[in-house]
Each structure stands twice: as structure tokens, then as C-alpha cells.
Design a protein around this motif. Structure first.
Motif, mmCIF file in Angstrom:
data_model
loop_
_atom_site.group_PDB
_atom_site.id
_atom_site.type_symbol
_atom_site.label_atom_id
_atom_site.label_comp_id
_atom_site.label_asym_id
_atom_site.label_seq_id
_atom_site.Cartn_x
_atom_site.Cartn_y
_atom_site.Cartn_z
ATOM 1 N N VAL A 199 5.351 -6.211 8.756
ATOM 2 C CA VAL A 199 6.780 -5.801 8.917
ATOM 3 C C VAL A 199 7.218 -5.998 10.460
ATOM 4 C CG1 VAL A 199 8.758 -4.602 8.436
ATOM 5 C CG2 VAL A 199 7.193 -4.924 6.733
ATOM 6 N N THR A 200 6.374 -5.326 11.198
ATOM 7 C CA THR A 200 6.745 -5.061 12.502
ATOM 8 C C THR A 200 6.623 -6.443 13.387
ATOM 9 O OG1 THR A 200 5.681 -2.988 12.600
ATOM 10 C CG2 THR A 200 6.141 -3.922 14.539
ATOM 11 N N VAL A 201 5.652 -7.368 12.938
ATOM 12 C CA VAL A 201 5.579 -8.601 13.631
ATOM 13 C C VAL A 201 6.846 -9.469 13.158
ATOM 14 C CG1 VAL A 201 4.488 -10.893 13.568
ATOM 15 C CG2 VAL A 201 3.111 -8.602 13.815
ATOM 16 N N SER A 202 7.252 -9.367 11.790
ATOM 17 C CA SER A 202 8.102 -10.294 11.645
ATOM 18 C C SER A 202 9.606 -9.705 12.097
ATOM 19 C CB SER A 202 8.295 -9.938 10.006
ATOM 20 O OG SER A 202 7.219 -10.406 9.255
ATOM 21 N N VAL A 203 9.681 -8.624 12.287
ATOM 22 C CA VAL A 203 10.990 -8.063 12.854
ATOM 23 C C VAL A 203 11.256 -8.393 14.370
ATOM 24 C CG1 VAL A 203 12.141 -5.857 13.511
ATOM 25 C CG2 VAL A 203 11.339 -6.034 11.275
ATOM 26 N N LEU A 204 9.955 -8.218 15.091
ATOM 27 C CA LEU A 204 9.999 -8.491 16.518
ATOM 28 C C LEU A 204 10.400 -10.073 16.781
ATOM 29 C CD1 LEU A 204 6.897 -6.556 17.745
ATOM 30 C CD2 LEU A 204 9.339 -6.010 18.302
ATOM 31 N N MET A 205 9.777 -10.901 15.715
ATOM 32 C CA MET A 205 10.242 -12.263 16.022
ATOM 33 C C MET A 205 11.623 -12.552 15.679
ATOM 34 S SD MET A 205 7.318 -14.057 16.566
ATOM 35 C CE MET A 205 7.480 -15.669 15.900
ATOM 36 N N ALA A 222 -2.289 -13.568 3.638
ATOM 37 C CA ALA A 222 -3.356 -13.692 4.509
ATOM 38 C C ALA A 222 -4.334 -12.574 4.329
ATOM 39 C CB ALA A 222 -2.995 -14.231 5.974
ATOM 40 N N PHE A 223 -3.566 -11.289 4.412
ATOM 41 C CA PHE A 223 -4.385 -9.917 4.307
ATOM 42 C C PHE A 223 -5.265 -10.307 3.046
ATOM 43 C CE2 PHE A 223 -1.614 -8.085 7.611
ATOM 44 C CZ PHE A 223 -2.445 -8.517 8.637
ATOM 45 N N HIS A 260 9.597 -15.101 5.492
ATOM 46 C CA HIS A 260 8.502 -16.313 5.203
ATOM 47 C C HIS A 260 7.172 -15.601 6.129
ATOM 48 C CE1 HIS A 260 7.433 -20.050 3.339
ATOM 49 N NE2 HIS A 260 6.474 -20.105 4.355
ATOM 50 N N LEU A 261 7.213 -15.311 7.172
ATOM 51 C CA LEU A 261 6.187 -14.666 8.003
ATOM 52 C C LEU A 261 5.827 -13.669 7.397
ATOM 53 C CD1 LEU A 261 4.481 -14.852 10.609
ATOM 54 C CD2 LEU A 261 6.386 -13.673 11.697
ATOM 55 N N ARG A 262 6.541 -12.652 7.209
ATOM 56 C CA ARG A 262 6.018 -11.179 6.639
ATOM 57 C C ARG A 262 5.288 -11.607 5.206
ATOM 58 N NH1 ARG A 262 6.080 -8.268 1.689
ATOM 59 N NH2 ARG A 262 5.322 -6.204 2.666
ATOM 60 N N HIS A 263 5.613 -12.320 4.364
ATOM 61 C CA HIS A 263 5.143 -12.674 3.241
ATOM 62 C C HIS A 263 3.718 -13.405 3.303
ATOM 63 C CE1 HIS A 263 4.617 -13.063 -1.138
ATOM 64 N NE2 HIS A 263 4.187 -14.309 -0.839
ATOM 65 N N GLN A 285 10.637 -8.027 -11.098
ATOM 66 C CA GLN A 285 10.797 -9.264 -10.712
ATOM 67 C C GLN A 285 10.183 -9.665 -9.321
ATOM 68 O OE1 GLN A 285 11.002 -11.686 -12.746
ATOM 69 N NE2 GLN A 285 11.701 -10.704 -14.472
ATOM 70 N N ALA A 286 9.349 -8.712 -8.593
ATOM 71 C CA ALA A 286 8.908 -8.557 -7.225
ATOM 72 C C ALA A 286 8.325 -9.804 -7.030
ATOM 73 C CB ALA A 286 8.467 -7.475 -7.012
ATOM 74 N N GLY A 287 7.367 -10.062 -7.969
ATOM 75 C CA GLY A 287 6.422 -11.409 -7.662
ATOM 76 C C GLY A 287 7.463 -12.576 -7.644
ATOM 77 N N GLY A 288 7.895 -12.703 -8.706
ATOM 78 C CA GLY A 288 8.970 -13.875 -8.938
ATOM 79 C C GLY A 288 9.740 -14.133 -7.713
ATOM 80 N N TYR A 289 10.324 -13.207 -7.215
ATOM 81 C CA TYR A 289 11.216 -13.140 -6.034
ATOM 82 C C TYR A 289 10.482 -13.530 -4.894
ATOM 83 C CZ TYR A 289 14.161 -11.521 -2.173
ATOM 84 O OH TYR A 289 14.617 -11.602 -0.907
ATOM 85 N N ALA A 290 9.339 -13.199 -4.790
ATOM 86 C CA ALA A 290 8.694 -13.528 -3.599
ATOM 87 C C ALA A 290 8.408 -14.959 -3.614
ATOM 88 C CB ALA A 290 7.396 -12.748 -3.668
#
Length: 254
Positions: free
Chosen positions: A231-237, A211-212, A203-206, A133-138
Motif C-alpha cells: 500500500v505504501t509503495v502504491s500511494v507514494l507512486m 508477488a509476495f 494495479h501495483l498494489r495488487h 466478492q473481494a476476489g472477483g473484484y480484484a
């Protein structure tokens, strides 16, 4: 002779003048590019980039609170004098706020209309659910996370920007509102803030990963690198934003 004519008239295919079938044209989709799914995804990408830039600048400004009240208050005051003396007081800040609000509204509009279009494309749910259910969860996380972020944004403005629900009130300095807003006695506000920031990170990570994919960059070879970047950008934020309430709770910012 008469029979022949009658038989021919009965079997021949006759198209009367002005036949609707002959002149029928394929209807064009109204709204142009923005009404299409790629257009809405482009709107989400552009508005998302605007909001990410705002988050980076906002986080950097928040971290100035570790330098003390004087530095933080000076930073807050400088936002209102951007563009002076060429522009009147607070003009550039007002323009930036309008752009940010417009980006937020357009981002939500594109997300909602894309979700509705996807629902209409598949009106009947699958009879058997897949184990994964990865897609539905996202999708659900983005939808409800975005709603939670919007509600938090309203509270955040009333608390730290306008001081309406802040113990320091509207007359308090930005530094005073910051310290009073995350005081240990208001732990529930800090908890709300933490949950909202975590939702922003998810939200930012997804959003970065989507976008990619939309740009065609998320191939097999680049999957790990782009995923690690998102993941790195999201964690830093998340860490940058949570450092401030943590500093207030720990007594570092006081």
C-alpha cells in the motif's frame, strides 16, 4: 479337446503384438516451463519488476519539473545521450525502450493466458453468488484497469513524447509540452491522467501482493507488514505522479 481349446480362447485375455495400450505413454506438455501456470506467473513477476523500476525512474524524472524548465529539459536531453561517447547517440535509450515494450507485451500475454486458463478450469459459474466478492473484484479491477492503462499509455506517448496531440506540438521543448499538456483548459486530459494513475496504483498494489503470495512470503505473521509495504509503495507512486499535473494546475509549474 476342441471344446476345451474353444472355451479357453473365449475366456483368455490376449494382447496382440504392438498393442497400443501396452505401448501408450503419458503425453508431455508442450512448451516447457513457460507454458505452465508457475512459468507464466514468473514472467508476470519479472516483467512487473522491470515496469516498476521504470515507473520509479520516470516519476523521479517528472519531479524535476519543479526545478524549472532548464533542469527538466536538461534531464530529458540526458536520456538521449546515455552511454555516450562509448555508444552512439540514443542507442542505450532505444535498447531500454525495446526492453520495456517487450516486458509490457510479455506481461499482458501472461495475464491473458492465465485468465483464459482459469476460465477453462471453471467453465460453469456458481449458481449461488457469495456475499464476499473481494476476489472477483480484484480480478476484474486488474483486467479492466490493465486495459485502461494500456490505452492511456498510447495517449500519453502521443501527447507528451511525440507531441502529436499536444498544443505545443512536436517542436516544443519537453517542459513546454508538459505545461501545455496539463493546462487548466485541458482539464479533461488531466482527469484522464488522474484516473489512469489511480489505476496504476491499484494495479501495483495488487501486483506486489500477488508477488509476495507467489513467493510464499504472505503468511499470517507477515500479512500486515507486507500489505502495508504494498500500500505504501502504491500511494507514494500515485502521489509522485499526480504532483506534476497538480503543480501545473496550481501555477507552480509554469
Amino acid at each position: 479337446m476342441t471344446a476345451t481349446i474353444e472355451r479357453g480362447s473365449a475366456t483368455a485375455s490376449i494382447n496382440p503384438p504392438g498393442d497400443a495400450t501396452a505401448d501408450k505413454k503419458t503425453p508431455r506438455r508442450r512448451g516447457g516451463f513457460l507454458s505452465s501456470s508457475p512459468g507464466k506467473k514468473a514472467v508476470m513477476a519479472v516483467t512487473g519488476a522491470i515496469m516498476v523500476l521504470f515507473l520509479v525512474a520516470h516519476m523521479a524524472g517528472n519531479l524535476k519539473s519543479f526545478l524549472g524548465a532548464e533542469e527538466f529539459n536538461a534531464y530529458a536531453a540526458s536520456l538521449r545521450t546515455l552511454g555516450e561517447p562509448i555508444l552512439p547517440h540514443r542507442t542505450l535509450l532505444t535498447v531500454l525502450e525495446i526492453v520495456l515494450v517487450a516486458a509490457l507485451v510479455l506481461h499482458m500475454w501472461a495475464a491473458i493466458t492465465l485468465a483464459r486458463r482459469a476460465g477453462r478450469a471453471r467453465p460453469v459459474k456458481y449458481a449461488v453468488r457469495r456475499k464476499s466478492q473481494a476476489g472477483g473484484y480484484a480480478i476484474h479491477a486488474m483486467r479492466y484497469g490493465g486495459t485502461a492503462i494500456f490505452l492511456f499509455l498510447i495517449w500519453h506517448l502521443l501527447d507528451l513524447t511525440f507531441g502529436t496531440v499536444n498544443p505545443a506540438g512536436g517542436t516544443g521543448t519537453p517542459y513546454e509540452r508538459l505545461v501545455e499538456g496539463f493546462a487548466p483548459s485541458r482539464w479533461w486530459v488531466t482527469l484522464f491522467y488522474v484516473l489512469a494513475v489511480l489505476a496504476v496504483g491499484q494495479h501495483l498494489r495488487h501486483g506486489l501482493w500477488s508477488a509476495f503470495q507467489s513467493l510464499g512470503r504472505a503468511g499470517r505473521r507477515s500479512y500486515r507488514g507486507l500489505n502495508a509495504f504494498a500500500v505504501t509503495v502504491s500511494v507514494l507512486m500515485v502521489v509522485g505522479f499526480l504532483a506534476v499535473p497538480a503543480g501545473v494546475m496550481a501555477g507552480v509549474i509554469k
